[in-house]
Design a protein around this motif. Structure first.
Motif, PDB file in Angstrom:
ATOM      1  N   GLY A 116       0.747  -1.324  -0.562  1.00 58.43           N
ATOM      2  CA  GLY A 116       0.012   0.083  -0.314  1.00 58.43           C
ATOM      3  C   GLY A 116       1.060   1.253  -0.375  1.00 58.43           C
ATOM      4  O   GLY A 116       2.149   1.132   0.013  1.00 58.43           O
ATOM      5  N   GLY A 117       0.525   2.531  -0.400  1.00 61.22           N
ATOM      6  CA  GLY A 117       1.030   3.711  -0.127  1.00 61.22           C
ATOM      7  C   GLY A 117       1.453   4.575  -1.157  1.00 61.22           C
ATOM      8  O   GLY A 117       1.562   5.128  -1.309  1.00 61.22           O
ATOM      9  N   THR A 118       0.694   4.088  -2.624  1.00 61.16           N
ATOM     10  CA  THR A 118       0.546   4.362  -3.689  1.00 61.16           C
ATOM     11  C   THR A 118      -0.549   5.568  -3.201  1.00 61.16           C
ATOM     12  O   THR A 118      -1.088   5.844  -2.517  1.00 61.16           O
ATOM     13  N   VAL A 119      -0.544   6.973  -3.919  1.00 64.19           N
ATOM     14  CA  VAL A 119      -1.548   8.383  -4.492  1.00 64.19           C
ATOM     15  C   VAL A 119      -1.738   8.118  -5.521  1.00 64.19           C
ATOM     16  O   VAL A 119      -0.978   7.656  -6.821  1.00 64.19           O
ATOM     17  N   ASN A 120      -3.291   7.711  -6.004  1.00 64.70           N
ATOM     18  CA  ASN A 120      -3.522   8.505  -7.524  1.00 64.70           C
ATOM     19  C   ASN A 120      -3.050   9.736  -8.269  1.00 64.70           C
ATOM     20  O   ASN A 120      -2.950  10.956  -7.418  1.00 64.70           O
ATOM     21  N   HIS A 121      -2.097  10.524  -9.242  1.00 64.98           N
ATOM     22  CA  HIS A 121      -1.824  11.049  -9.626  1.00 64.98           C
ATOM     23  C   HIS A 121      -1.678  11.092 -11.528  1.00 64.98           C
ATOM     24  O   HIS A 121      -0.872  10.729 -12.513  1.00 64.98           O
ATOM     25  N   GLU A 122      -2.641  12.222 -11.512  1.00 68.09           N
ATOM     26  CA  GLU A 122      -3.567  12.489 -12.717  1.00 68.09           C
ATOM     27  C   GLU A 122      -3.623  11.275 -13.366  1.00 68.09           C
ATOM     28  O   GLU A 122      -3.580  10.404 -14.401  1.00 68.09           O
ATOM     29  N   GLY A 123      -4.081  10.012 -12.735  1.00 68.73           N
ATOM     30  CA  GLY A 123      -4.855   9.312 -13.995  1.00 68.73           C
ATOM     31  C   GLY A 123      -3.950   7.372 -13.112  1.00 68.73           C
ATOM     32  O   GLY A 123      -4.140   6.839 -13.795  1.00 68.73           O
ATOM     33  N   SER A 124      -2.899   8.252 -12.746  1.00 70.32           N
ATOM     34  CA  SER A 124      -1.755   7.037 -12.497  1.00 70.32           C
ATOM     35  C   SER A 124      -1.740   6.927 -11.205  1.00 70.32           C
ATOM     36  O   SER A 124      -1.465   7.434 -10.629  1.00 70.32           O
ATOM     37  N   ARG A 125      -0.138   5.625 -10.663  1.00 69.76           N
ATOM     38  CA  ARG A 125       0.211   5.693  -9.327  1.00 69.76           C
ATOM     39  C   ARG A 125       1.338   6.070  -8.981  1.00 69.76           C
ATOM     40  O   ARG A 125       2.280   5.679  -9.744  1.00 69.76           O
ATOM     41  N   LEU A 126       1.457   6.991  -7.679  1.00 71.18           N
ATOM     42  CA  LEU A 126       2.752   7.334  -7.567  1.00 71.18           C
ATOM     43  C   LEU A 126       2.601   6.681  -6.217  1.00 71.18           C
ATOM     44  O   LEU A 126       2.073   6.323  -5.089  1.00 71.18           O
ATOM     45  N   LEU A 127       4.240   6.662  -6.341  1.00 69.28           N
ATOM     46  CA  LEU A 127       4.619   6.082  -5.249  1.00 69.28           C
ATOM     47  C   LEU A 127       6.340   6.993  -4.781  1.00 69.28           C
ATOM     48  O   LEU A 127       6.768   7.040  -5.409  1.00 69.28           O
ATOM     49  N   GLU A 128       6.011   7.783  -3.605  1.00 63.82           N
ATOM     50  CA  GLU A 128       7.040   8.191  -2.875  1.00 63.82           C
ATOM     51  C   GLU A 128       7.809   7.313  -1.928  1.00 63.82           C
ATOM     52  O   GLU A 128       7.163   7.850  -0.757  1.00 63.82           O
ATOM     53  N   ILE A 129       9.208   7.081  -2.347  1.00 65.58           N
ATOM     54  CA  ILE A 129       9.418   6.603  -0.057  1.00 65.58           C
ATOM     55  C   ILE A 129      11.087   7.624  -0.308  1.00 65.58           C
ATOM     56  O   ILE A 129      12.196   7.626  -0.899  1.00 65.58           O
ATOM     57  N   ASP A 130      10.924   7.884   1.221  1.00 67.08           N
ATOM     58  CA  ASP A 130      11.923   8.493   1.714  1.00 67.08           C
ATOM     59  C   ASP A 130      13.101   8.068   2.197  1.00 67.08           C
ATOM     60  O   ASP A 130      12.451   6.628   2.769  1.00 67.08           O
ATOM     61  N   MET A 131      13.749   7.811   2.426  1.00 71.32           N
ATOM     62  CA  MET A 131      14.926   6.854   1.915  1.00 71.32           C
ATOM     63  C   MET A 131      15.668   7.678   3.064  1.00 71.32           C
ATOM     64  O   MET A 131      16.884   9.252   2.508  1.00 71.32           O
ATOM     65  N   LEU A 132      16.892   6.911   4.033  1.00 68.70           N
ATOM     66  CA  LEU A 132      17.785   7.008   4.819  1.00 68.70           C
ATOM     67  C   LEU A 132      18.959   6.281   4.577  1.00 68.70           C
ATOM     68  O   LEU A 132      18.960   5.415   3.960  1.00 68.70           O
ATOM     69  N   PHE A 133      20.115   6.923   4.702  1.00 65.85           N
ATOM     70  CA  PHE A 133      21.174   6.295   3.997  1.00 65.85           C
ATOM     71  C   PHE A 133      22.603   6.976   5.741  1.00 65.85           C
ATOM     72  O   PHE A 133      22.570   7.828   5.678  1.00 65.85           O
ATOM     73  N   LEU A 134      23.140   5.892   5.557  1.00 64.12           N
ATOM     74  CA  LEU A 134      24.061   5.828   6.573  1.00 64.12           C
ATOM     75  C   LEU A 134      25.244   5.659   5.650  1.00 64.12           C
ATOM     76  O   LEU A 134      25.773   4.830   5.203  1.00 64.12           O
ATOM     77  N   LEU A 135      26.217   6.967   6.104  1.00 65.23           N
ATOM     78  CA  LEU A 135      27.464   7.070   4.833  1.00 65.23           C
ATOM     79  C   LEU A 135      29.114   7.283   5.945  1.00 65.23           C
ATOM     80  O   LEU A 135      28.921   7.375   6.256  1.00 65.23           O
TER      81      LEU A 135
END
Length: 135
Positions: free
Chosen positions: A58-77
């Motif tokens: 789950g977690g997608t949103v409707n975006h102009e008739g398509s599905r959009l998924l934005e995932i925040d990422m953390l990186f330990l560098l």
């Protein structure tokens, strides 16, 4: 993000001691300006869409008739820009967490900024996916 995934993705231990804990507040973590992964990740949309079409995520949103998924990422560098940990924050899907983390570690491993720090540090960015299931 699953604890198991975080442990699986941990790179070799750092000689300097314990790794810093994962930040709980993303707003306090510096953003990687212009990170190439943010630009490349839309190319992986169809792979991610397959996982969502199975109905396990789950977690997608409707975006102009398509599905959009934005995932925040953390990186330990490390100071030389090597990822020690990759942590998808809000993927809500173990399959997507594993896929995205593996892609980043395999094809974008050398895309992180170097700052010469002696201790590991956290930075953040985002990956985005957009697809349509329209006939």
């Amino acid at each position: 993000m699953t604890i198991l995934l975080s442990l699986m993705l941990a790179a070799s231990p750092v000689a300097h001691g314990a790794l810093p804990p994962m930040p709980q507040d993303l707003s306090e973590v510096p953003v990687i300006d212009g990170w190439i992964g943010r630009k490349i990740s839309p190319r992986w949309s169809e792979d991610v869409a397959r996982l969502y079409r199975r109905g396990e995520c789950g977690g997608t949103v409707n975006h102009e008739g398509s599905r959009l998924l934005e995932i925040d990422m953390l990186f330990l560098l490390s100071g030389d820009g090597k990822p020690l940990k990759v942590a998808p924050v809000n993927a809500r899907c173990p399959g997507v967490e594993k896929f995205v983390s593996a892609r980043i570690l395999s094809s974008l491993r050398n895309s992180f900024p170097k700052n010469g720090a002696t201790e590991p540090y956290w930075m953040r960015s985002q990956v985005r996916f957009l697809w349509s299931d329209a006939p």
